[in-house]
Design a protein around this motif. Structure first.
Motif, PDB file in Angstrom:
ATOM      1  N   PHE A   1      10.040 -57.533 -23.346  1.00 45.77           N
ATOM      2  CA  PHE A   1      10.518 -56.215 -22.923  1.00 45.77           C
ATOM      3  C   PHE A   1       9.860 -55.794 -21.606  1.00 45.77           C
ATOM      4  CE2 PHE A   1      10.576 -51.515 -23.056  1.00 45.77           C
ATOM      5  CZ  PHE A   1      11.953 -51.337 -23.101  1.00 45.77           C
ATOM      6  N   VAL A   2       8.564 -56.040 -21.482  1.00 42.85           N
ATOM      7  CA  VAL A   2       7.873 -55.711 -20.224  1.00 42.85           C
ATOM      8  C   VAL A   2       8.464 -56.537 -19.084  1.00 42.85           C
ATOM      9  CG1 VAL A   2       5.677 -55.818 -18.987  1.00 42.85           C
ATOM     10  CG2 VAL A   2       5.739 -54.985 -21.340  1.00 42.85           C
ATOM     11  N   ALA A   3       8.688 -57.834 -19.334  1.00 44.25           N
ATOM     12  CA  ALA A   3       9.257 -58.706 -18.304  1.00 44.25           C
ATOM     13  C   ALA A   3      10.653 -58.257 -17.903  1.00 44.25           C
ATOM     14  CB  ALA A   3       9.292 -60.150 -18.812  1.00 44.25           C
ATOM     15  N   VAL A   4      11.463 -57.903 -18.900  1.00 42.20           N
ATOM     16  CA  VAL A   4      12.832 -57.461 -18.635  1.00 42.20           C
ATOM     17  C   VAL A   4      12.843 -56.138 -17.870  1.00 42.20           C
ATOM     18  CG1 VAL A   4      14.881 -56.531 -19.786  1.00 42.20           C
ATOM     19  CG2 VAL A   4      13.950 -58.714 -20.518  1.00 42.20           C
ATOM     20  N   MET A   5      11.946 -55.238 -18.214  1.00 40.46           N
ATOM     21  CA  MET A   5      11.865 -53.957 -17.502  1.00 40.46           C
ATOM     22  C   MET A   5      11.466 -54.170 -16.047  1.00 40.46           C
ATOM     23  SD  MET A   5      12.849 -51.438 -19.318  1.00 40.46           S
ATOM     24  CE  MET A   5      12.197 -50.057 -18.360  1.00 40.46           C
ATOM     25  N   ILE A   6      10.542 -55.087 -15.803  1.00 41.60           N
ATOM     26  CA  ILE A   6      10.147 -55.397 -14.429  1.00 41.60           C
ATOM     27  C   ILE A   6      11.327 -55.978 -13.659  1.00 41.60           C
ATOM     28  CG2 ILE A   6       8.681 -56.884 -12.994  1.00 41.60           C
ATOM     29  CD1 ILE A   6       6.514 -56.615 -15.163  1.00 41.60           C
ATOM     30  N   MET A   7      12.046 -56.901 -14.300  1.00 42.91           N
ATOM     31  CA  MET A   7      13.229 -57.484 -13.669  1.00 42.91           C
ATOM     32  C   MET A   7      14.277 -56.425 -13.375  1.00 42.91           C
ATOM     33  SD  MET A   7      13.569 -60.946 -15.985  1.00 42.91           S
ATOM     34  CE  MET A   7      15.131 -61.451 -15.272  1.00 42.91           C
ATOM     35  N   ASN A   8      14.370 -55.438 -14.255  1.00 41.83           N
ATOM     36  CA  ASN A   8      15.347 -54.367 -14.075  1.00 41.83           C
ATOM     37  C   ASN A   8      14.997 -53.479 -12.875  1.00 41.83           C
ATOM     38  OD1 ASN A   8      17.663 -52.715 -15.137  1.00 41.83           O
ATOM     39  ND2 ASN A   8      16.046 -51.179 -15.308  1.00 41.83           N
ATOM     40  N   LEU A   9      13.695 -53.333 -12.615  1.00 39.98           N
ATOM     41  CA  LEU A   9      13.260 -52.444 -11.543  1.00 39.98           C
ATOM     42  C   LEU A   9      13.234 -53.119 -10.173  1.00 39.98           C
ATOM     43  CD1 LEU A   9      10.296 -50.673 -13.408  1.00 39.98           C
ATOM     44  CD2 LEU A   9      12.543 -49.697 -12.880  1.00 39.98           C
ATOM     45  N   ILE A  10      13.149 -54.459 -10.178  1.00 36.07           N
ATOM     46  CA  ILE A  10      13.072 -55.181  -8.914  1.00 36.07           C
ATOM     47  C   ILE A  10      14.469 -55.622  -8.463  1.00 36.07           C
ATOM     48  CG2 ILE A  10      12.172 -57.280  -7.797  1.00 36.07           C
ATOM     49  CD1 ILE A  10       9.791 -57.150  -9.602  1.00 36.07           C
ATOM     50  N   ASP A  11      14.710 -55.500  -7.175  1.00 31.31           N
ATOM     51  CA  ASP A  11      15.989 -55.931  -6.618  1.00 31.31           C
ATOM     52  C   ASP A  11      16.177 -57.426  -6.869  1.00 31.31           C
ATOM     53  OD1 ASP A  11      17.736 -57.010  -4.182  1.00 31.31           O
ATOM     54  OD2 ASP A  11      18.197 -54.877  -4.480  1.00 31.31           O
ATOM     55  N   THR A  12      17.398 -57.832  -7.192  1.00 30.51           N
ATOM     56  CA  THR A  12      17.687 -59.215  -7.563  1.00 30.51           C
ATOM     57  C   THR A  12      17.199 -60.222  -6.520  1.00 30.51           C
ATOM     58  OG1 THR A  12      19.667 -58.485  -8.756  1.00 30.51           O
ATOM     59  CG2 THR A  12      19.529 -60.824  -8.204  1.00 30.51           C
ATOM     60  N   LYS A  13      17.327 -59.900  -5.245  1.00 34.88           N
ATOM     61  CA  LYS A  13      16.940 -60.845  -4.202  1.00 34.88           C
ATOM     62  C   LYS A  13      15.436 -61.042  -4.122  1.00 34.88           C
ATOM     63  CE  LYS A  13      17.040 -57.303  -0.554  1.00 34.88           C
ATOM     64  NZ  LYS A  13      17.713 -56.894   0.690  1.00 34.88           N
ATOM     65  N   HIS A  14      14.648 -60.156  -4.771  1.00 34.84           N
ATOM     66  CA  HIS A  14      13.195 -60.277  -4.753  1.00 34.84           C
ATOM     67  C   HIS A  14      12.631 -60.864  -6.045  1.00 34.84           C
ATOM     68  CE1 HIS A  14      13.276 -58.155  -1.025  1.00 34.84           C
ATOM     69  NE2 HIS A  14      13.639 -57.012  -1.551  1.00 34.84           N
ATOM     70  N   LEU A  15      13.501 -61.274  -6.970  1.00 35.62           N
ATOM     71  CA  LEU A  15      13.027 -61.735  -8.273  1.00 35.62           C
ATOM     72  C   LEU A  15      12.172 -62.993  -8.193  1.00 35.62           C
ATOM     73  CD1 LEU A  15      16.041 -61.170 -10.685  1.00 35.62           C
ATOM     74  CD2 LEU A  15      13.828 -60.040 -10.747  1.00 35.62           C
ATOM     75  N   SER A  16      12.413 -63.822  -7.168  1.00 38.33           N
ATOM     76  CA  SER A  16      11.644 -65.054  -7.060  1.00 38.33           C
ATOM     77  C   SER A  16      10.157 -64.797  -6.885  1.00 38.33           C
ATOM     78  CB  SER A  16      12.156 -65.912  -5.889  1.00 38.33           C
ATOM     79  OG  SER A  16      12.050 -65.199  -4.676  1.00 38.33           O
ATOM     80  N   VAL A  17       9.797 -63.590  -6.465  1.00 36.01           N
ATOM     81  CA  VAL A  17       8.384 -63.235  -6.305  1.00 36.01           C
ATOM     82  C   VAL A  17       7.663 -63.303  -7.647  1.00 36.01           C
ATOM     83  CG1 VAL A  17       6.798 -61.396  -5.634  1.00 36.01           C
ATOM     84  CG2 VAL A  17       8.881 -61.779  -4.314  1.00 36.01           C
ATOM     85  N   LEU A  18       8.398 -63.068  -8.753  1.00 34.97           N
ATOM     86  CA  LEU A  18       7.823 -63.119 -10.089  1.00 34.97           C
ATOM     87  C   LEU A  18       7.307 -64.506 -10.449  1.00 34.97           C
ATOM     88  CD1 LEU A  18      10.382 -60.953 -12.057  1.00 34.97           C
ATOM     89  CD2 LEU A  18       8.099 -60.275 -11.373  1.00 34.97           C
TER      90      LEU A  18
END
Length: 233
Positions: free
Chosen positions: A216-233
């Motif tokens: 849930f924490v991971a999904v919430m972070i993914m939800n808040l970050i713009d899709t093009k920046h997800l690779s930073v995770l």
């Protein structure tokens, strides 16, 4: 067929069903709904498929094995133990997976799974779907991988380390459908940590809660970050 034979068949049955769900649920849903792409509705249906897999394994256990689904009797603990255990497990997984992620980035500079990017777009700001996704992962994966598969592997080989390692390995392999090395190594690490905890404390509920919280924490972070920046995770 001997009881151990039934256990072995049940493990194979469970893994094949889970692998089929991971590989073919979306194509089947595309065919039924006529809507291609990982939409929120299509992805919701894939989670329903996982609950169906759990139901079929329960049926196999009830009609074929005729033994308790959870071979290890659930141990009871205090609320404070639940709290401490969930926090300890969460941060163990968080720190461990962060280190693994850094190592993978240094070695091969692996980007975000394209499938994960599509999935993150599908549940964007859909909080009910996010909760359902994480609840499904927590309940279904823990009941099947730790609750069902791990103790049966241990019984078959009469070796606790086989139960821990093989169940974690299968857990990692099932996540290979996301298409990156990290999506195999990280679940293998988490699966190992969870399997070791389950062997020591025999409480699946703590693992379900921690798995839900971690996702849930991971999904919430993914939800808040713009899709093009997800690779930073």
């Amino acid at each position: 067929m001997s009881l151990y034979g039934k256990y072995a068949l049940g493990i194979l049955f469970t893994f094949v069903l889970l692998a089929a769900a991971m590989l073919y649920a979306l194509p089947l849903i595309y065919l039924i709904t006529g809507t291609k792409g990982i939409t929120s509705v299509n992805f919701f249906y894939t989670r329903i498929v996982l609950w169906i897999v759990l139901f079929f394994v329960f049926l196999y256990n009830f009609f074929v094995e005729k033994n308790p689904f959870l071979l290890w009797k659930e141990k009871k603990y205090t609320v404070s133990f639940y709290t401490r255990s969930v926090i300890r497990l969460y941060f163990t997984c968080l720190i461990g997976t962060s280190v693994i992620g850094i190592i993978i980035q240094l070695l091969i500079q692996e980007g975000m799974s394209s499938k994960m990017v599509q999935i993150s777009s599908a549940f964007k700001n859909n909080y009910l779907l996010m909760i359902f996704i994480c609840l499904t992962a927590g309940v279904v994966e823990e009941l099947l991988m730790r609750g069902y598969i791990q103790p049966r592997i241990e019984r078959i080989y009469n070796n606790q380390y086989c139960g821990i390692f093989i169940s974690a390995l299968l857990f990692g392999i099932l996540h290979s459908t996301y298409g990156t090395i990290g999506q195999v190594v990280v679940p293998f690490f988490i699966g190992t940590v969870f399997a070791m905890f389950y062997k020591q404390y025999s409480n699946i509920k703590i693992l379900i809660i921690c798995h839900f919280m971690y996702d849930f924490v991971a999904v919430m972070i993914m939800n808040l970050i713009d899709t093009k920046h997800l690779s930073v995770l």
